[in-house]
Design an enzyme around this catalytic site. Structure first.
Site, mmCIF file in Angstrom:
data_model
loop_
_atom_site.group_PDB
_atom_site.id
_atom_site.type_symbol
_atom_site.label_atom_id
_atom_site.label_comp_id
_atom_site.label_asym_id
_atom_site.label_seq_id
_atom_site.Cartn_x
_atom_site.Cartn_y
_atom_site.Cartn_z
ATOM 1 N N ASP A 84 0.812 -1.219 0.000
ATOM 2 C CA ASP A 84 0.000 0.000 0.000
ATOM 3 C C ASP A 84 0.847 1.271 0.000
ATOM 4 O O ASP A 84 0.466 2.293 0.570
ATOM 5 C CB ASP A 84 -0.980 0.000 1.184
ATOM 6 C CG ASP A 84 -1.859 -1.229 1.150
ATOM 7 O OD1 ASP A 84 -2.310 -1.580 0.052
ATOM 8 O OD2 ASP A 84 -2.070 -1.855 2.203
ATOM 9 N N HIS B 77 -4.696 -2.008 -5.908
ATOM 10 C CA HIS B 77 -4.047 -0.769 -6.335
ATOM 11 C C HIS B 77 -5.125 0.254 -6.662
ATOM 12 O O HIS B 77 -6.145 -0.070 -7.246
ATOM 13 C CB HIS B 77 -3.160 -1.039 -7.552
ATOM 14 C CG HIS B 77 -1.986 -1.915 -7.208
ATOM 15 N ND1 HIS B 77 -1.108 -2.388 -8.134
ATOM 16 C CD2 HIS B 77 -1.551 -2.387 -6.005
ATOM 17 C CE1 HIS B 77 -0.178 -3.113 -7.521
ATOM 18 N NE2 HIS B 77 -0.439 -3.144 -6.237
ATOM 19 N N SER B 78 -4.870 1.496 -6.272
ATOM 20 C CA SER B 78 -5.901 2.505 -6.520
ATOM 21 C C SER B 78 -5.269 3.724 -7.160
ATOM 22 O O SER B 78 -4.097 4.037 -6.947
ATOM 23 C CB SER B 78 -6.594 2.885 -5.214
ATOM 24 O OG SER B 78 -5.657 3.408 -4.313
#
Ligand code: IMP
Ligand code: MG
Length: 313
Positions: free
Chosen positions: A13, A43-44
């Site tokens: 993250d 994943h963003s």
């Protein structure tokens, strides 16, 4: 020409997806390949200002974020466990029918794998697994009884020899490898076993998972989160308590599980030195979330990226 591998330094993250998307634009990458374990990775990325304001990013679990560059082909490497449901959802949601590839050898995650993990007190309770079925699928793979992507009809249009694609693309352009999790979640190399994921998350592990030759690797970016976080169980040096996290406005939730991320007061330098030894990065990307954002406006995509500092290492 060559491959740039993006990995996380500590517990995941860190912003690998954002950095991988950024590099796919910067390098006009021919190909962006997901390495790593399976759909446990989340994943963003933000595509526009509204998403930033509402803090509602685009989320991916299977395909790499490099798809944001409209000329980059995206692929899943042979060592990644694939959930056909998640793969197809992401392909359809982002219109990647002509752009997404999956290695024909990938082990398949089934509904049964997810159920096994959810029902395991050891994994869901003690370890704090994401219960995405990734570990159970990899265990079946090692038992040599898993289904592979080549035997799943709905994956047929996307099947490829991703090792061949990636090594060939590296000879005429740039390939970005989007690693997942973080070095200290590595199955074999973390000091924190059993509080780890089901494979290694280093630069060389990422290359091996895809089948990349070492001669094609030209760089490695290690993403370091200025305020380290950890989801699930296991040690977190300098851990803050929940009240401190909220008071400092640092609350974040996991992409896959929605769990509140545990946070540390700062970077554990001795550990960073150790993971830098394992990964030997050519660049370090320092990210800070959820505080300030830097914006990179490129091609069609408009996304935010936390601070991106490139250091000669
Ligand atoms: P699993 O790999 O889902 O079984 O989870 C094992 C441990 O790794 C748990 O502590 C998870 O929270 C952690 N983990 C797995 N994938 C990720 C990730 O992508 N980001 C952060 N932590 C992860
Ligand atoms: Mg994540």
């Amino acid at each position: 020409m060559g491959v740039i591998i993006v990995v996380g330094a500590l517990y995941g993250d860190e912003g690998k997806g954002k950095i991988s998307a950024y590099l796919s634009f910067r390098e006009k990458a021919k190909l962006c390949v997901r390495s790593g374990i399976g759909t446990n990775a989340g994943h963003s990325i933000y595509l526009n200002e509204e998403q930033v304001e509402k803090r509602m990013p685009v989320r991916l679990r299977q395909l790499p974020c490099g798809f944001l560059n409209p000329t980059t082909v995206v692929a899943v490497g042979a060592g990644v466990a694939v959930d056909p449901v998640v793969f197809r959802e992401e392909v359809e949601k982002y219109g990647l029918q002509a752009w997404a590839k999956v290695d024909y050898r990938c082990p398949i995650i089934t509904a049964e794998h997810i159920k096994q993990e959810q029902e395991s007190a050891h994994l869901s309770g003690k370890i704090g697994s994401t219960c995405s079925g990734s570990g159970a699928a990899r265990a079946d793979f090692v038992w040599r009884r898993a289904t592979q992507a080549k035997n799943v009809p709905e994956l047929k249009p996307y099947l490829a020899d991703v090792a061949l694609l990636a090594n060939e693309a590296a000879c005429s352009g740039t390939v970005i490898v989007e690693g997942s999790q973080g070095t200290l979640l590595s199955l074999g190399l973390s000091p924190d076993y059993p509080y780890v994921t089901s494979g290694d998350c280093t630069v060389t592990a990422a290359a091996a998972q895809i089948g990349l030759s070492w001669q094609n690797i030209k760089g490695a970016v290690m993403v370091v989160k200025a305020i380290p976080s950890r989801v699930g169980e296991g040690p977190l040096p300098g851990e803050l308590n929940v009240d401190e996290i909220k008071e400092w406005g640092m609350a974040e939730r996991g992409v896959v599980t929605g769990r509140l991320r545990r946070k540390a007061a700062g970077i554990p330098w001795d550990m960073l030195r150790y993971v830098a030894m394992l990964n030997a990065p050519t660049e370090i990307a320092l990210t800070l979330e959820p505080a300030p954002f830097y914006y990179f406006r490129k091609g069609q995509g408009f996304f935010s990226c936390p601070i991106y500092l490139l250091c000669d290492y």
